[in-house]
Design an enzyme around this catalytic site. Structure first.
Site, PDB file in Angstrom:
ATOM      1  N   ASP A 106      -5.673   7.696   9.380  1.00 34.56           N
ATOM      2  CA  ASP A 106      -5.722   7.066  10.693  1.00 34.56           C
ATOM      3  C   ASP A 106      -5.807   8.084  11.815  1.00 34.56           C
ATOM      4  O   ASP A 106      -5.243   9.180  11.729  1.00 34.56           O
ATOM      5  CB  ASP A 106      -4.469   6.203  10.920  1.00 34.56           C
ATOM      6  CG  ASP A 106      -4.467   4.959  10.054  1.00 34.56           C
ATOM      7  OD1 ASP A 106      -5.560   4.471   9.753  1.00 34.56           O
ATOM      8  OD2 ASP A 106      -3.382   4.491   9.699  1.00 34.56           O
ATOM      9  N   MET A 155       6.641   7.724  17.236  1.00 31.76           N
ATOM     10  CA  MET A 155       6.173   8.670  16.229  1.00 31.76           C
ATOM     11  C   MET A 155       4.813   9.290  16.532  1.00 31.76           C
ATOM     12  O   MET A 155       4.620  10.490  16.371  1.00 31.76           O
ATOM     13  CB  MET A 155       6.122   7.986  14.856  1.00 31.76           C
ATOM     14  CG  MET A 155       7.487   7.662  14.297  1.00 31.76           C
ATOM     15  SD  MET A 155       7.397   6.972  12.629  1.00 31.76           S
ATOM     16  CE  MET A 155       6.722   8.348  11.705  1.00 31.76           C
ATOM     17  N   LYS A 200       0.832  -1.213   0.000  1.00 30.44           N
ATOM     18  CA  LYS A 200       0.000   0.000   0.000  1.00 30.44           C
ATOM     19  C   LYS A 200       0.861   1.255   0.000  1.00 30.44           C
ATOM     20  O   LYS A 200       0.583   2.221  -0.709  1.00 30.44           O
ATOM     21  CB  LYS A 200      -0.905  -0.017   1.226  1.00 30.44           C
ATOM     22  CG  LYS A 200      -1.541   1.311   1.615  1.00 30.44           C
ATOM     23  CD  LYS A 200      -2.316   1.156   2.921  1.00 30.44           C
ATOM     24  CE  LYS A 200      -2.940   2.467   3.377  1.00 30.44           C
ATOM     25  NZ  LYS A 200      -1.961   3.372   4.018  1.00 30.44           N
ATOM     26  N   ASP A 222       4.730   1.112  11.785  1.00 31.31           N
ATOM     27  CA  ASP A 222       3.454   0.455  11.520  1.00 31.31           C
ATOM     28  C   ASP A 222       3.408  -0.989  12.022  1.00 31.31           C
ATOM     29  O   ASP A 222       2.356  -1.626  11.955  1.00 31.31           O
ATOM     30  CB  ASP A 222       3.150   0.475  10.017  1.00 31.31           C
ATOM     31  CG  ASP A 222       2.664   1.836   9.546  1.00 31.31           C
ATOM     32  OD1 ASP A 222       2.341   2.677  10.402  1.00 31.31           O
ATOM     33  OD2 ASP A 222       2.594   2.058   8.326  1.00 31.31           O
ATOM     34  N   ARG A 276      -5.246   9.652   3.892  1.00 28.15           N
ATOM     35  CA  ARG A 276      -3.996  10.379   4.056  1.00 28.15           C
ATOM     36  C   ARG A 276      -3.186  10.380   2.757  1.00 28.15           C
ATOM     37  O   ARG A 276      -2.458  11.324   2.464  1.00 28.15           O
ATOM     38  CB  ARG A 276      -3.180   9.713   5.177  1.00 28.15           C
ATOM     39  CG  ARG A 276      -1.801  10.294   5.423  1.00 28.15           C
ATOM     40  CD  ARG A 276      -1.859  11.604   6.152  1.00 28.15           C
ATOM     41  NE  ARG A 276      -0.548  12.188   6.336  1.00 28.15           N
ATOM     42  CZ  ARG A 276      -0.327  13.356   6.920  1.00 28.15           C
ATOM     43  NH1 ARG A 276      -1.339  14.047   7.394  1.00 28.15           N
ATOM     44  NH2 ARG A 276       0.884  13.837   7.048  1.00 28.15           N
TER      45      ARG A 276
END
EC number: 2.5.1.7
Length: 432
Positions: free
Chosen positions: A119, A339, A24, A317, A95
């Site tokens: 998100d 982050m 993605k 992630d 996003r």
């Protein structure tokens, strides 16, 4: 109508072979890059997930022709007359629309970028994107609903980015390839999908050196050309990491095909410290069933830490997935997500399932395992937390229901169908 949700019955080992979807995080900037290329471009292995499909709708709105060739292959036809105002309604949902700012600016001399969605994991600043484009000569005006960026004549510059942002690096590169002169981009992100974007642009006539490092040198060209062959999106190494976890926590054995070992080198290293072995095999990896699932302490028995950092560090992630995986391992580990200040708030859901987790602050959590998890009703706040909840539900006793799965569908294509092929008891209930 009610929103769909996943009904999952846990404690069933997963077995079989699975192929990862296309990445993605590569597909989204590549869709931006096709705006720079005249004529027709063929992109293969595109994951047909909601974020990517919505970005294709944005491209259609801008004037790009998009043709589905089947099995993840799409043809993009750029007739050279692209609009410069991105549609606010679509951009508010994803996003990834931010990756259009650089290429649309470079092609049309102007872009209006609505405030992006995505998100709910905390603040995701736009400053790095805007400062990079500004350094290339763009003028920026801030409005309540977005940003107007103008730059009829972008010029190369020596640019030190204030953070190694992946999407800001991609935006800067896409703007710089058509700028006058040479751009040196320092403190650039170098993740595999950034590298593959640069290689795609080079195949279309861009001049980029330093690919794979944190200093990129881009010699501007007047125009790009149609690549000689289709570009294939690489496998999603974040999904590969998730499948490793699924095999380990359910006690199953899974072969994952089409794996670039270099992409998962740090993931394998971190998992080995959780007592999880991964064996390279036949172009993929085997996750065997006989896992130790025991956390290796640091020297002198100190509590080990899993923390994220820019490439080649552990991906941010993957922290949600690593946290849930650690609940099934013997020992104690500190998870440090640096982050995003809201990423770890999903742990309340995992605690409700029986996990022993101490949330120290918005960025740090201590996991003490192993824990017996029990089925619960939970809701996904973001893509990665959603996958972590699926992993927790599949190793839990009893039945779980995961709601707000629109978040999961944004990042994982047909995840319920593919998990059922491995023997998972997962069912999609209800219609939107």
């Amino acid at each position: 109508m009610s929103s769909p949700y996943f009904k999952i019955i846990g404690k069933n080992p997963l077995h079989g072979t699975v192929m990862p979807q296309g990445n993605k995080n590569e597909a989204l900037p590549i869709l931006g890059a096709v705006c720079l290329v005249p004529g027709e471009v063929i992109i293969e292995n595109i994951p047909q997930i909601s974020d990517v499909l919505m970005l294709m709708d944005v491209l259609r709105h801008l004037g790009m022709e998009v043709e589905d060739k089947g099995e993840g292959t799409f043809l993009f036809r750029n007739n050279g007359d692209l609009k410069s105002d991105l549609p606010a309604e679509l951009c508010s949902k994803i996003r990834g629309a931010v990756t259009l700012a650089g290429p649309i600016l470079a092609k049309t001399g102007r872009v209006f970028l609505p405030r992006p969605g995505g998100d709910k994991i905390g603040r995701r600043r736009m400053d790095t994107h805007l400062l990079a484009l500004q350094a290339l000569g763009a003028q920026i005006e801030v409005f309540p609903d977005g940003y107007e960026i103008k730059g009829d004549r972008l010029r190369g510059t020596d640019l030190l980015m204030d953070e190694a942002s992946v999407t800001a690096t991609e935006n800067a590169v896409m703007a710089a390839v058509l700028s006058e002169g040479i751009t040196i981009l320092r403190h650039a992100a170098s993740e595999p999908h950034v590298q593959r974007l640069c290689k795609f642009l080079v195949s279309a006539g861009a001049k980029i050196s330093g690919i794979g490092s944190n200093i990129l040198t881009i010699e501007g060209v007047s125009s790009l050309k149609t690549p000689d062959k289709p570009h294939r999106i690489g496998s999603d190494y974040l999904e590969i990491g998730s499948f490793i976890s699924l095999a380990a926590v359910t006690g199953g054995e899974i072969f994952i095909g089409d794996v670039e070992l270099e992409d998962i080198r740090m993931i394998r290293m971190v998992y080995s410290r959780l007592g999880i072995e991964v064996r390279p095999q036949d172009g993929g990896i085997l996750v065997p069933s006989d896992q130790k699932m025991e956390i290796i302490p640091d020297y002198h028995g100190a509590t080990p830490k899993i923390d994220d950092s820019p490439w080649p560090g552990f991906p941010a992630d993957m922290t949600s997935v690593a946290l849930v995986t650690a609940t099934q391992c013997k020992g104690t580990v500190l998870i440090h997500e640096k982050m995003f200040e809201s990423r770890l708030f999903f742990v309340d859901n995992i605690i409700s399932m029986g996990a022993q987790i101490i949330l120290c602050d918005p960025h740090r959590a201590i996991v003490i395992g192993p824990n017996r998890l029990y089925g619960q009703k939970v809701a996904s706040p973001d893509i990665r937390a959603g996958m972590a909840m699926i992993i927790a539900a599949l190793c839990a006793e009893g039945t779980s229901s995961i709601h707000n799965i629109v978040q999961i569908d944004r990042g994982f294509q047909d995840i319920d169908t593919r998990l059922r092929s491995l023997g998972a008891h997962i069912e999609r209930i209800g219609e939107e």
